[in-house]
Design a protein around this motif. Structure first.
Motif, PDB file in Angstrom:
ATOM      1  N   VAL A  32       0.835  -1.187   0.000  1.00 49.45           N
ATOM      2  CA  VAL A  32       0.000   0.000   0.000  1.00 49.45           C
ATOM      3  C   VAL A  32       0.878   1.248   0.000  1.00 49.45           C
ATOM      4  O   VAL A  32       1.728   1.412   0.871  1.00 49.45           O
ATOM      5  CB  VAL A  32      -0.912   0.025   1.253  1.00 49.45           C
ATOM      6  N   ALA A  33       0.694   2.096  -0.982  1.00 53.17           N
ATOM      7  CA  ALA A  33       1.423   3.363  -1.016  1.00 53.17           C
ATOM      8  C   ALA A  33       0.469   4.470  -0.606  1.00 53.17           C
ATOM      9  O   ALA A  33      -0.574   4.660  -1.229  1.00 53.17           O
ATOM     10  CB  ALA A  33       1.965   3.616  -2.409  1.00 53.17           C
ATOM     11  N   ILE A  34       0.834   5.166   0.464  1.00 50.27           N
ATOM     12  CA  ILE A  34       0.008   6.284   0.918  1.00 50.27           C
ATOM     13  C   ILE A  34       0.692   7.573   0.470  1.00 50.27           C
ATOM     14  O   ILE A  34       1.839   7.820   0.817  1.00 50.27           O
ATOM     15  CB  ILE A  34      -0.155   6.278   2.454  1.00 50.27           C
ATOM     16  N   ILE A  35      -0.013   8.356  -0.333  1.00 49.31           N
ATOM     17  CA  ILE A  35       0.564   9.612  -0.794  1.00 49.31           C
ATOM     18  C   ILE A  35      -0.318  10.761  -0.344  1.00 49.31           C
ATOM     19  O   ILE A  35      -1.443  10.567   0.132  1.00 49.31           O
ATOM     20  CB  ILE A  35       0.721   9.643  -2.335  1.00 49.31           C
ATOM     21  N   GLY A  36       0.194  11.956  -0.500  1.00 47.51           N
ATOM     22  CA  GLY A  36      -0.582  13.142  -0.114  1.00 47.51           C
ATOM     23  C   GLY A  36       0.347  14.252   0.328  1.00 47.51           C
ATOM     24  O   GLY A  36       1.533  14.020   0.542  1.00 47.51           O
ATOM     25  N   ARG A  37      -0.206  15.444   0.450  1.00 50.93           N
ATOM     26  CA  ARG A  37       0.605  16.588   0.865  1.00 50.93           C
ATOM     27  C   ARG A  37       1.069  16.421   2.306  1.00 50.93           C
ATOM     28  O   ARG A  37       0.473  15.673   3.071  1.00 50.93           O
ATOM     29  CB  ARG A  37      -0.235  17.868   0.804  1.00 50.93           C
ATOM     30  N   THR A 195       4.973   7.609   1.099  1.00 49.07           N
ATOM     31  CA  THR A 195       6.073   7.867   0.167  1.00 49.07           C
ATOM     32  C   THR A 195       5.807   9.054  -0.745  1.00 49.07           C
ATOM     33  O   THR A 195       4.662   9.474  -0.949  1.00 49.07           O
ATOM     34  CB  THR A 195       6.352   6.602  -0.687  1.00 49.07           C
ATOM     35  N   HIS A 196       6.898   9.603  -1.237  1.00 46.37           N
ATOM     36  CA  HIS A 196       6.813  10.651  -2.256  1.00 46.37           C
ATOM     37  C   HIS A 196       7.340  10.136  -3.585  1.00 46.37           C
ATOM     38  O   HIS A 196       7.450  10.889  -4.542  1.00 46.37           O
ATOM     39  CB  HIS A 196       7.611  11.882  -1.817  1.00 46.37           C
ATOM     40  N   GLU A 197       7.708   8.836  -3.609  1.00 43.94           N
ATOM     41  CA  GLU A 197       8.243   8.251  -4.837  1.00 43.94           C
ATOM     42  C   GLU A 197       7.081   7.744  -5.696  1.00 43.94           C
ATOM     43  O   GLU A 197       6.647   6.606  -5.570  1.00 43.94           O
ATOM     44  CB  GLU A 197       9.193   7.089  -4.491  1.00 43.94           C
ATOM     45  N   MET A 198       6.570   8.611  -6.545  1.00 40.48           N
ATOM     46  CA  MET A 198       5.356   8.292  -7.297  1.00 40.48           C
ATOM     47  C   MET A 198       5.575   7.119  -8.260  1.00 40.48           C
ATOM     48  O   MET A 198       4.716   6.271  -8.432  1.00 40.48           O
ATOM     49  CB  MET A 198       4.872   9.517  -8.090  1.00 40.48           C
ATOM     50  N   ARG A 199       6.748   7.111  -8.894  1.00 41.75           N
ATOM     51  CA  ARG A 199       7.007   6.039  -9.847  1.00 41.75           C
ATOM     52  C   ARG A 199       7.034   4.685  -9.129  1.00 41.75           C
ATOM     53  O   ARG A 199       6.480   3.701  -9.598  1.00 41.75           O
ATOM     54  CB  ARG A 199       8.346   6.296 -10.562  1.00 41.75           C
ATOM     55  N   PHE A 200       7.653   4.682  -7.947  1.00 42.56           N
ATOM     56  CA  PHE A 200       7.727   3.465  -7.157  1.00 42.56           C
ATOM     57  C   PHE A 200       6.325   3.028  -6.731  1.00 42.56           C
ATOM     58  O   PHE A 200       5.960   1.854  -6.827  1.00 42.56           O
ATOM     59  CB  PHE A 200       8.619   3.696  -5.935  1.00 42.56           C
ATOM     60  N   GLN A 240       1.601  18.177  -9.840  1.00 42.44           N
ATOM     61  CA  GLN A 240       2.703  18.887  -9.186  1.00 42.44           C
ATOM     62  C   GLN A 240       3.936  18.029  -8.971  1.00 42.44           C
ATOM     63  O   GLN A 240       5.056  18.458  -9.193  1.00 42.44           O
ATOM     64  CB  GLN A 240       2.241  19.441  -7.826  1.00 42.44           C
ATOM     65  N   VAL A 241       3.690  16.794  -8.502  1.00 48.43           N
ATOM     66  CA  VAL A 241       4.846  15.971  -8.135  1.00 48.43           C
ATOM     67  C   VAL A 241       5.300  15.059  -9.274  1.00 48.43           C
ATOM     68  O   VAL A 241       6.421  14.595  -9.289  1.00 48.43           O
ATOM     69  CB  VAL A 241       4.565  15.107  -6.882  1.00 48.43           C
TER      70      VAL A 241
END
Lengths: 242, 220
Positions: A32-37, A195-200, A240-241
């Motif tokens: 699970v990748a949790i992203i967000g500001r 994470t901030h690694e969107m590609r990952f 943005q990212v």
């Protein structure tokens, strides 16, 4: 049945409500990748799962253990839920091997020799067999973070929580850590990553969670979500990212 | 002004001086070991213990740090018998030293504990260790490493301050000096000699503590 089940969790720091009713189900083997500001509650949510933070209402059940109650057996919970931090947090007075051996000897009462064997195994897994007797100060950031991952693995967790584990690394060191995490994912380890690694997140994740203002704003299969974000907030964030 | 130094007049009292010297050394070693143990427990209670216990320790620390050592010593030796607790001068001297160093080292060690990054504690907890296991295996080593120089200085201050115990007739080095001077009236020679003895003792203690530190914190 889900390995980690989060139901309508609310959490405030004083007047500031950072989690406003979060629900999430995580099955065994999920990545699970949790992203967000920043400030959207991602890290707080992660820290609630292993009891580093308490929450005011809702429920979290991890591996059958209800987290956050007064009677919660935190020791039992944390034996099954490992965590890796942004700042590595290796113990500077111990070598890489000793960092890994500490919890097995102290918590699981494993013999020194057995713990050393575990350390050799998990450090080999993260590609640091030759650094067993190095002190953290003698290792690069990427190597330190790999030792930190090995240290968690030594407890044979069922879930590994990763809190922005590449954010403190120099860009050229990010990949060596991500490769280790990818390897774990392939072996079937259940992972929850902020994470901030969107590609990952897109390539390795099985589930993407976009948090916004303390809520799960959008979730789904990473490739689909990234290809066609439904909400304007996620569209803007990806723009943005990405 | 002419004064003829006559150190030979000290010779007949060599055994008194030696006894005093040994007393001061033993007093320092025992109060260091016990005082640092008290300090470690106090610091642990203030940082990792329940609030009520932390408050009690805070009161103890402030009481000791804000009153003169000689008053603490007199209270223990002359005051406590009123409560039925009568101590020999030697016991009273040791007790006062331990209580005094215990308070100061509580504050020093607490500063060391608070300087350990919070992340290290969270990492330990996340590895399923209890907070006491975290304290013992992760925090204390790092804390002592940081505050070792400050603690060493405090130990020397306490060693020199131990001269005060001669005031209740505990037979330390200063007591020996007073004893000899009152008999041969060679105050100048006696106190000069004893001052030098303290100087050498302090310097040796400093070197010994530095060497000990190198052994304990050998790594890195």
């Amino acid at each position: 049945m889900s390995l980690v089940s989060i139901r309508d969790v609310r959490k405030s720091f004083g007047q500031n409500e950072v989690l406003k009713g979060v629900s999430l189900d995580i099955a065994k083997g999920d990545v699970v990748a949790i992203i967000g500001r920043s400030g959207s509650g991602k890290s707080t949510l992660l820290r609630c799962i292993n009891g580093l933070e308490t929450y005011q209402s809702g429920s979290i059940v991890a591996d059958g253990i209800e987290v956050g109650g007064a009677t919660t057996n935190l020791r039992e919970l944390r034996r099954h839920v490992g965590m890796v931090f942004q700042q590595f947090n290796l113990f500077p007075h111990l070598t890489a091997a000793e960092n890994v051996m500490l919890a097995p000897t102290v918590v699981n009462k494993v013999s020194k020799a057995e713990a050393r064997a575990i350390a050799a195994e998990v450090l080999a897994k993260v590609g640091l067999s030759e650094k067993m007797d190095a002190y953290p100060s003698e290792l690069s950031g990427g190597q330190q973070q790999r030792v930190a991952i090995a240290r968690s693995l030594a407890m044979r967790p069922k879930v590994l929580l990763c809190d922005e584990i590449t954010s403190a690394l120099d860009p050229e060191l990010v990949n060596e850590v991500l490769r280790v995490v990818e390897q774990l994912a392939r072996e079937g380890m259940t992972l929850i990553l902020v994470t901030h690694e969107m590609r990952f997140a897109r390539d390795v994740g099985t589930k993407l969670v976009f948090m916004h203002h303390g809520k799960v704003h959008e979730e789904g299969v990473p490739k689909e979500v990234f290809a066609a974000p439904r909400t304007p907030e996620l569209q803007q964030f990806v723009g943005q990212v990405g | 002004m002419s004064y003829k130094l006559q150190f030979a007049e000290l010779l007949p009292y060599w055994n008194v001086l030696l006894y005093g010297l040994v007393f001061t050394i033993v007093l320092t070693i025992v109060s260091t070991v016990a005082g640092v143990a008290v300090g470690t427990a106090g610091a642990a209670a203030r940082t990792f213990g329940p609030t009520w216990l932390g408050r009690i320790v805070a009161v103890y620390v402030e009481l000791i740090r804000n009153t003169p050592f000689i008053v603490q010593l007199f209270f223990i030796f002359f005051g406590l018998p009123a409560l039925g607790l009568k101590l020999s001068e030697t016991t009273a001297a040791f007790l006062a030293m331990v209580i005094n160093l215990g308070a100061y080292s509580t504050e020093i060690i607490r500063a060391g504990i608070e300087a350990v990054p919070k992340g290290h504690i969270e990492a330990g907890l996340s590895l399923a260790m209890t907070k006491w296991e975290v304290l013992r295996h992760i925090v204390l080593n790092q804390a002592f490493r940081k505050i070792y120089p400050a603690l060493s200085s405090q130990i020397i201050i306490v060693m020199l301050g131990s001269a005060v115990v001669s005031q209740i007739s505990a037979e330390d080095l200063t007591y020996a000096a007073n004893y000899i001077a009152s008999r041969n009236f060679r105050n100048f020679e006696v106190y000069l000699f004893v001052a030098l003895a303290y100087l050498v003792l302090a310097m040796l203690t400093r070197s010994a503590l530095r060497a000990l530190g190198r052994v304990i914190f050998k790594a890195r």
